[in-house]
Design a protein around this motif. Structure first.
Motif, mmCIF file in Angstrom:
data_model
loop_
_atom_site.group_PDB
_atom_site.id
_atom_site.type_symbol
_atom_site.label_atom_id
_atom_site.label_comp_id
_atom_site.label_asym_id
_atom_site.label_seq_id
_atom_site.Cartn_x
_atom_site.Cartn_y
_atom_site.Cartn_z
ATOM 1 N N GLY A 103 39.557 30.817 36.285
ATOM 2 C CA GLY A 103 39.473 31.231 37.682
ATOM 3 C C GLY A 103 38.543 32.419 37.862
ATOM 4 O O GLY A 103 38.032 32.987 36.893
ATOM 5 N N MET A 104 38.315 32.777 39.117
ATOM 6 C CA MET A 104 37.427 33.893 39.457
ATOM 7 C C MET A 104 38.149 34.821 40.419
ATOM 8 O O MET A 104 38.941 34.371 41.251
ATOM 9 C CB MET A 104 36.146 33.369 40.113
ATOM 10 C CG MET A 104 35.275 32.544 39.179
ATOM 11 S SD MET A 104 33.866 31.815 40.033
ATOM 12 C CE MET A 104 34.569 30.226 40.503
ATOM 13 N N SER A 105 37.828 36.093 40.319
ATOM 14 C CA SER A 105 38.453 37.085 41.194
ATOM 15 C C SER A 105 37.895 36.965 42.608
ATOM 16 O O SER A 105 36.757 36.498 42.796
ATOM 17 C CB SER A 105 38.200 38.491 40.662
ATOM 18 O OG SER A 105 36.835 38.834 40.833
ATOM 19 N N PRO A 106 38.656 37.406 43.610
ATOM 20 C CA PRO A 106 38.124 37.404 44.980
ATOM 21 C C PRO A 106 36.834 38.212 45.096
ATOM 22 O O PRO A 106 35.912 37.808 45.801
ATOM 23 C CB PRO A 106 39.256 38.039 45.802
ATOM 24 C CG PRO A 106 40.496 37.762 45.009
ATOM 25 C CD PRO A 106 40.058 37.807 43.564
ATOM 26 N N ASP A 107 36.749 39.328 44.378
ATOM 27 C CA ASP A 107 35.546 40.155 44.409
ATOM 28 C C ASP A 107 34.338 39.379 43.878
ATOM 29 O O ASP A 107 33.251 39.418 44.468
ATOM 30 C CB ASP A 107 35.748 41.435 43.582
ATOM 31 C CG ASP A 107 34.492 42.290 43.570
ATOM 32 O OD1 ASP A 107 34.078 42.763 44.652
ATOM 33 O OD2 ASP A 107 33.911 42.463 42.471
#
Length: 167
Positions: A103-107
């Motif tokens: 997954g990837m961070s919102p930032d």
């Protein structure tokens, strides 16, 4: 210097092909992507709900979809699932690539994902996502990403269906 050479090669291979846009059969492309992953020892579960056709340059469309799947493969372990679904949604082809990876961070999603020269990969150029979204938009489509750290990522590509009556 090596990174610059790789960047130049990648940019050259991304040149717009000569000639007019043509019909692109998406089921054949997703099958080739599935076979390429299998050759690497990875399983991509492909579901072709509707055998749709879009307009574009076949090699570029395949490169974009292949890039999305490659990113999913890179973000997951050998036992993690990757699912690619091809369907029709109204007047558009809908390609969804879902993984259960890092997954990837919102930032990262907001500030870095589609910015050139930003990459989380040690050998990454940071232009694949940017180039992919640009080309999809040139075709009149869209590319969206929904991701959560530790839970995975869903990439959705919408492309206009080929209207055979207009050819």
């Amino acid at each position: 210097l090596d990174k610059m050479r790789r960047l130049m090669l990648q940019l050259r291979s991304g040149e717009t092909p000569a000639g007019a846009l043509a019909g692109v059969a998406l089921p054949a492309i997703v099958e080739r992507i599935r076979a390429a992953a299998l050759a690497r020892g990875r399983l991509v579960d492909v579901s072709v709900v509707d055998p749709v056709v879009t307009r574009g340059h076949e090699e570029r469309v395949e490169r974009v979809l292949g890039h999305i799947v490659d990113n999913a493969l890179d973000a997951t372990g050998p036992a993690d699932s990757i699912v690619l679904t091809l369907a029709r949604e109204g007047s558009q082809a809908k390609i969804v690539v879902r993984d259960a990876g890092k997954g990837m961070s919102p930032d990262f999603l907001i500030n870095r994902l589609f910015k050139p020269f930003n990459s989380t990969k040690p050998n990454g150029m940071g232009i694949g996502a940017y180039e992919s979204r640009q080309y999809i938009q040139e075709l009149g489509g869209s590319l969206t990403v929904d991701s959560e750290l530790g839970r995975g990522t869903v990439v959705t590509v919408l492309l206009p269906l080929l209207d055979a009556a207009r050819i």
